[in-house]
Scaffold this active site. Structure first.
Site, PDB file in Angstrom:
ATOM      1  N   LEU A 193       0.768  -1.245  -0.179  1.00  7.41           N
ATOM      2  CA  LEU A 193      -0.041  -0.109   0.102  1.00  7.41           C
ATOM      3  C   LEU A 193       0.827   1.170   0.067  1.00  7.41           C
ATOM      4  CD1 LEU A 193      -2.818  -0.992   2.473  1.00  7.41           C
ATOM      5  CD2 LEU A 193      -2.875  -0.796  -0.021  1.00  7.41           C
ATOM      6  N   CYS A 211       3.293  -1.050   8.406  1.00 13.47           N
ATOM      7  CA  CYS A 211       1.996  -1.015   8.000  1.00 13.47           C
ATOM      8  C   CYS A 211       1.282  -2.198   8.247  1.00 13.47           C
ATOM      9  CB  CYS A 211       1.646  -0.337   6.756  1.00 13.47           C
ATOM     10  SG  CYS A 211       2.571   1.417   6.482  1.00 13.47           S
ATOM     11  N   HIS A 212       1.602  -3.262   7.423  1.00 10.72           N
ATOM     12  CA  HIS A 212       0.914  -4.410   7.424  1.00 10.72           C
ATOM     13  C   HIS A 212       1.906  -5.806   7.484  1.00 10.72           C
ATOM     14  CE1 HIS A 212      -1.583  -1.379   5.208  1.00 10.72           C
ATOM     15  NE2 HIS A 212      -2.517  -1.984   6.077  1.00 10.72           N
ATOM     16  N   GLY A 213       3.040  -5.633   7.983  1.00  8.52           N
ATOM     17  CA  GLY A 213       3.848  -6.748   8.201  1.00  8.52           C
ATOM     18  C   GLY A 213       4.479  -7.505   7.089  1.00  8.52           C
ATOM     19  N   PRO A 226       1.620  -9.393   3.115  1.00 10.13           N
ATOM     20  CA  PRO A 226       0.720  -9.099   2.293  1.00 10.13           C
ATOM     21  C   PRO A 226       1.170  -8.460   0.720  1.00 10.13           C
ATOM     22  CG  PRO A 226       0.534  -7.370   3.586  1.00 10.13           C
ATOM     23  CD  PRO A 226       1.588  -8.284   4.201  1.00 10.13           C
TER      24      PRO A 226
END
Length: 246
Positions: A193, A211-213, A226
């Site tokens: 992202l 942010c999301h690993g 991700p």
């Protein structure tokens, strides 16, 4: 004589031309003015019918007829060749004008879209590699984006080269990502992202996106998380100790 007697005498004055009514009409129509005589004076009668030439059409237009009047006698004769030549001339002139206008519009559009000299100067960034120690990573700004320049150790080079490509979400050989084995240059943006990963962190010693690993290795390849793709490799050149990005 009284005033009443004068008016009566005047009103009863008779005029005589010596011609019949039909003869007078014929004479007037022919343009000859007959002389009128009276008891007191004589004068010439002027024609009262105006003379005007009119054109007659062979076709009558009016109620109960479908004939169209012919205006052939009033139109100018034109040849087919001259009309065709005029048409071709107008088409050619219109095409030339439109072509010139289109060329001018495209040229103006491309000129406005072209980058100016100051923009081109900012499109490239130079880095002195001699100031970056072995095992360290520096972050520079290029076209508004962070770029990671990593001076890899021999151990990191060996680890990146020994990875099984089939185990990678986005398989890519380390030799294709690093033109010189000791130098890795990647755009520091997570492909998930758009976050900026932290340096020298994560499960694989490369970068970690908080942010999301997402975890990246020392070659900038996605290993876990991700993010679908590896970090982008910008266009760059290395000449001696000078790195030119862009």
């Amino acid at each position: 004589m009284s005033l009443t007697g004068k008016i009566a005498a005047t009103s009863t004055t008779r005029f005589s031309t010596g011609l019949s009514r039909a003869a007078v009409r014929a004479t007037v129509a022919g343009g000859n003015a007959p002389v009128v005589k009276s008891e007191q004076s004589s004068y010439r009668v002027l024609p009262t019918v105006s003379q005007q030439q009119r054109y007659m059409s062979g076709f009558a237009a009016g109620p109960g007829t479908s004939k169209i009047p012919s205006f052939a006698d009033y139109t100018k004769e034109r040849s087919t060749d001259s009309s065709r030549a005029f048409t071709y001339f107008m088409l050619g002139a219109s095409g030339a004008v439109l072509t010139t206008a289109a060329q001018s519009s495209v040229h103006g559009f491309l000129t406005n879209m072209a980058a100016s000299a100051d923009v081109l100067a900012m499109a490239k960034t130079e880095v002195d590699l001699g100031t970056i120690p072995v095992g360290k990573t520096v972050t520079i700004k290029w076209r508004g984006k962070p770029v990671f320049v990593k001076h890899r150790t021999q151990e990191e080079i060996d680890d990146a080269a020994g990875v099984n490509l089939k185990s990678l979400p986005d398989p890519e050989d380390d030799a294709l990502r690093a033109r010189m084995p000791e130098w890795l240059v990647v755009v520091g943006i997570c492909t998930h992202l758009g976050c900026v990963p932290t340096t020298d962190s994560g499960d694989y010693g490369g970068w970690y996106c908080p942010c999301h690993g997402s975890h990246y290795d020392v070659s900038g390849r996605i290993r876990k998380g991700p993010a679908p793709l590896n970090m982008e490799i910008p266009d760059y050149e290395i000449e001696g100790d000078k790195l030119t990005i862009g």
